[in-house]
Write a protein that holds these residues in place. Structure first.
Motif, PDB file in Angstrom:
ATOM      1  N   SER A 143      13.274  -4.716 -10.048  1.00  0.00           N
ATOM      2  CA  SER A 143      11.639  -4.934 -10.988  1.00  0.00           C
ATOM      3  C   SER A 143      11.286  -3.955 -10.168  1.00  0.00           C
ATOM      4  CB  SER A 143      11.098  -5.851 -11.002  1.00  0.00           C
ATOM      5  OG  SER A 143      10.732  -6.339  -9.845  1.00  0.00           O
ATOM      6  N   HIS A 144      10.912  -3.121  -9.326  1.00  0.00           N
ATOM      7  CA  HIS A 144       9.810  -2.473  -7.913  1.00  0.00           C
ATOM      8  C   HIS A 144      10.345  -1.211  -8.535  1.00  0.00           C
ATOM      9  CE1 HIS A 144       7.461  -6.372  -7.746  1.00  0.00           C
ATOM     10  NE2 HIS A 144       6.417  -6.199  -7.813  1.00  0.00           N
ATOM     11  N   ASN A 145      11.485  -1.170  -8.958  1.00  0.00           N
ATOM     12  CA  ASN A 145      12.134   0.060  -8.516  1.00  0.00           C
ATOM     13  C   ASN A 145      12.492   0.690  -6.857  1.00  0.00           C
ATOM     14  OD1 ASN A 145      14.306   2.445  -9.772  1.00  0.00           O
ATOM     15  ND2 ASN A 145      12.748   3.524 -10.091  1.00  0.00           N
ATOM     16  N   LEU A 146      13.023   0.316  -6.451  1.00  0.00           N
ATOM     17  CA  LEU A 146      12.579   0.707  -4.494  1.00  0.00           C
ATOM     18  C   LEU A 146      14.203   0.909  -4.197  1.00  0.00           C
ATOM     19  CD1 LEU A 146      10.537  -2.592  -3.000  1.00  0.00           C
ATOM     20  CD2 LEU A 146      10.254  -0.885  -3.983  1.00  0.00           C
ATOM     21  N   ARG A 147      14.142   2.435  -3.327  1.00  0.00           N
ATOM     22  CA  ARG A 147      14.977   2.939  -2.967  1.00  0.00           C
ATOM     23  C   ARG A 147      14.799   3.222  -1.297  1.00  0.00           C
ATOM     24  NH1 ARG A 147      16.668   1.110  -7.130  1.00  0.00           N
ATOM     25  NH2 ARG A 147      17.941   2.005  -9.094  1.00  0.00           N
ATOM     26  N   ASP A 148      15.676   3.198  -0.516  1.00  0.00           N
ATOM     27  CA  ASP A 148      16.002   3.828   0.544  1.00  0.00           C
ATOM     28  C   ASP A 148      15.149   2.671   1.049  1.00  0.00           C
ATOM     29  OD1 ASP A 148      15.967   5.034   3.021  1.00  0.00           O
ATOM     30  OD2 ASP A 148      14.453   6.541   2.849  1.00  0.00           O
ATOM     31  N   VAL A 149      15.297   1.352   0.926  1.00  0.00           N
ATOM     32  CA  VAL A 149      14.266   0.250   1.302  1.00  0.00           C
ATOM     33  C   VAL A 149      15.564  -0.382   3.421  1.00  0.00           C
ATOM     34  CG1 VAL A 149      14.409  -2.263   1.143  1.00  0.00           C
ATOM     35  CG2 VAL A 149      13.932  -0.183  -0.517  1.00  0.00           C
ATOM     36  N   VAL A 150      14.368  -0.313   3.769  1.00  0.00           N
ATOM     37  CA  VAL A 150      14.720  -1.508   4.728  1.00  0.00           C
ATOM     38  C   VAL A 150      14.223  -2.386   5.031  1.00  0.00           C
ATOM     39  CG1 VAL A 150      14.263  -1.707   6.997  1.00  0.00           C
ATOM     40  CG2 VAL A 150      14.224   0.950   6.930  1.00  0.00           C
ATOM     41  N   LEU A 151      14.941  -3.626   4.724  1.00  0.00           N
ATOM     42  CA  LEU A 151      14.813  -4.975   5.225  1.00  0.00           C
ATOM     43  C   LEU A 151      14.328  -6.176   5.843  1.00  0.00           C
ATOM     44  CD1 LEU A 151      17.829  -5.955   2.176  1.00  0.00           C
ATOM     45  CD2 LEU A 151      15.144  -5.733   1.530  1.00  0.00           C
ATOM     46  N   GLN A 180       0.376  -0.910  -0.129  1.00  0.00           N
ATOM     47  CA  GLN A 180       0.234  -0.086  -0.267  1.00  0.00           C
ATOM     48  C   GLN A 180       0.650   1.248   0.182  1.00  0.00           C
ATOM     49  OE1 GLN A 180      -3.309  -0.676  -0.226  1.00  0.00           O
ATOM     50  NE2 GLN A 180      -2.909  -2.720  -0.104  1.00  0.00           N
ATOM     51  N   ALA A 181       0.638   2.611  -0.623  1.00  0.00           N
ATOM     52  CA  ALA A 181       1.022   3.244  -0.649  1.00  0.00           C
ATOM     53  C   ALA A 181       1.188   4.426   1.193  1.00  0.00           C
ATOM     54  CB  ALA A 181       0.486   4.573  -1.319  1.00  0.00           C
ATOM     55  N   GLY A 182       3.012   4.570   1.422  1.00  0.00           N
ATOM     56  CA  GLY A 182       3.020   5.164   2.218  1.00  0.00           C
ATOM     57  C   GLY A 182       3.147   6.636   2.384  1.00  0.00           C
ATOM     58  N   ARG A 183       3.797   6.604   3.703  1.00  0.00           N
ATOM     59  CA  ARG A 183       3.679   8.156   3.474  1.00  0.00           C
ATOM     60  C   ARG A 183       5.053   8.664   3.038  1.00  0.00           C
ATOM     61  NH1 ARG A 183       3.359   8.483   9.864  1.00  0.00           N
ATOM     62  NH2 ARG A 183       4.900   9.925   9.843  1.00  0.00           N
ATOM     63  N   ALA A 184       5.327   9.872   2.477  1.00  0.00           N
ATOM     64  CA  ALA A 184       6.567   9.972   2.071  1.00  0.00           C
ATOM     65  C   ALA A 184       8.096  10.068   3.041  1.00  0.00           C
ATOM     66  CB  ALA A 184       5.998  11.665   1.119  1.00  0.00           C
ATOM     67  N   ASP A 185       7.753  10.129   4.729  1.00  0.00           N
ATOM     68  CA  ASP A 185       8.538  10.432   5.692  1.00  0.00           C
ATOM     69  C   ASP A 185       9.635   9.126   5.455  1.00  0.00           C
ATOM     70  OD1 ASP A 185       6.183  10.435   6.286  1.00  0.00           O
ATOM     71  OD2 ASP A 185       7.278  11.654   8.702  1.00  0.00           O
ATOM     72  N   LYS A 186       8.263   8.350   5.488  1.00  0.00           N
ATOM     73  CA  LYS A 186       8.990   6.559   5.605  1.00  0.00           C
ATOM     74  C   LYS A 186       9.601   5.979   4.760  1.00  0.00           C
ATOM     75  CE  LYS A 186       5.926   6.566   9.633  1.00  0.00           C
ATOM     76  NZ  LYS A 186       7.297   6.093  11.508  1.00  0.00           N
ATOM     77  N   PRO A 187      10.707   5.161   5.452  1.00  0.00           N
ATOM     78  CA  PRO A 187      11.431   4.521   3.697  1.00  0.00           C
ATOM     79  C   PRO A 187      10.886   2.864   3.807  1.00  0.00           C
ATOM     80  CG  PRO A 187      12.238   4.187   6.133  1.00  0.00           C
ATOM     81  CD  PRO A 187      11.808   4.931   6.462  1.00  0.00           C
ATOM     82  N   THR A 188      10.061   2.295   2.678  1.00  0.00           N
ATOM     83  CA  THR A 188       9.983   1.322   2.117  1.00  0.00           C
ATOM     84  C   THR A 188      10.753   0.024   2.635  1.00  0.00           C
ATOM     85  OG1 THR A 188       9.162   2.199  -0.331  1.00  0.00           O
ATOM     86  CG2 THR A 188       9.502  -0.221   0.585  1.00  0.00           C
ATOM     87  N   VAL A 189       9.646  -0.607   3.343  1.00  0.00           N
ATOM     88  CA  VAL A 189       9.946  -1.844   4.020  1.00  0.00           C
ATOM     89  C   VAL A 189       9.756  -2.807   3.190  1.00  0.00           C
ATOM     90  CG1 VAL A 189       9.237  -4.149   6.396  1.00  0.00           C
ATOM     91  CG2 VAL A 189       8.979  -1.089   6.610  1.00  0.00           C
TER      92      VAL A 189
END
Length: 241
Positions: free
Chosen positions: A99-107, A38-47
């Motif tokens: 493929s999902h062009n993910l950046r600033d990721v928290v794995l 789902q879309a997250g907040r702009a100030d949060k990294p992608t998990v």
């Protein structure tokens, strides 16, 4: 306190046994669960929640919903353990992120998923897209009950005395300051001491049970979020090695 601690442990062990018993029967609910990000907040990294199990664990919908309620965009992936090695799953994780062009990721590596995530970071230039690696009950030192699992390559990779675990423990992490390894106080499947990487941050959660640690135990994910929030002061650099 002397009375409540044994009672708390007994309750936690009871829940852990129930989680083991219902795990595979619960698979019937998988088609009804929404795993889409789902879309997250702009100030949060992608998990990115990373699993590597026989099939997706339906109970991992709980950490997904936990982080979504906090405003994160959460991707959830599983790389079937019987179909891939850790190296193959690391390549698949690389392909998914690219493929999902993910950046600033928290794995967030759940059990075996932590080793998959670490292999991706170490061998596939994954740090260029990643802010943090957080592992929960991951068998960096092998799994004490790994010999009970199906598949010869699985048993070999999870053998505490095997060559794969040996190289994991001997290699130097590229960014140990960005790695947080969580363990349960008692982990009957992996072994609490096996959940850690040399040089990384080590955090113990006051709970017993491998499955409880990374599925329903809210204090685990509350502490994980605290690590993510603390990383705001650490610069994300997409040119990192």
């Amino acid at each position: 306190r002397c009375y409540t601690e044994p009672m708390q442990s007994l309750l936690q062990w009871t829940i852990e046994i129930m989680l083991i018993v219902v795990h595979f029967p619960l698979s019937f609910v998988l088609p009804f669960l929404n795993w889409s990000p789902q879309a997250g907040r702009a100030d949060k990294p992608t998990v990115v929640l990373v699993e590597r199990w026989i099939e997706r664990n339906p109970l991992h919908i709980f950490p997904k919903k936990f982080f979504e309620r906090l405003g994160y965009s959460v991707h959830s992936v599983n790389f079937p353990m019987l179909e891939t090695t850790f190296d193959q799953s690391a390549r698949e994780l690389r392909d998914y992120i690219n493929s999902h062009n993910l950046r600033d990721v928290v794995l967030i590596g759940l059990s075996n998923g932590g080793v998959t995530s670490y292999e991706y970071l170490q061998k596939h230039n994954g740090w260029k897209n990643t802010r943090l690696l957080i592992t929960i009950g991951s068998p960096f030192g092998g799994a004490i009950l790994g010999f009970l699992l199906f598949g010869s390559h699985v048993k070999q990779e999870l053998d505490p005395q095997g060559s794969f675990v040996t190289q994991l423990q001997e290699q130097k992490p590229l960014h140990p300051e960005k790695i947080y390894c969580f363990s349960a106080r008692v982990d009957q499947m992996v072994g609490s001491a096996n959940c850690y990487l040399p040089g990384a941050h080590h955090l113990e959660i006051d709970v017993v049970g491998h499955n409880l640690l990374h599925t329903l135990w809210k204090p685990t994910f509350t502490k994980v979020n605290a690590c993510i929030e603390g990383s705001k002061n650490s610069s994300y650099n997409n040119s990192s090695v």
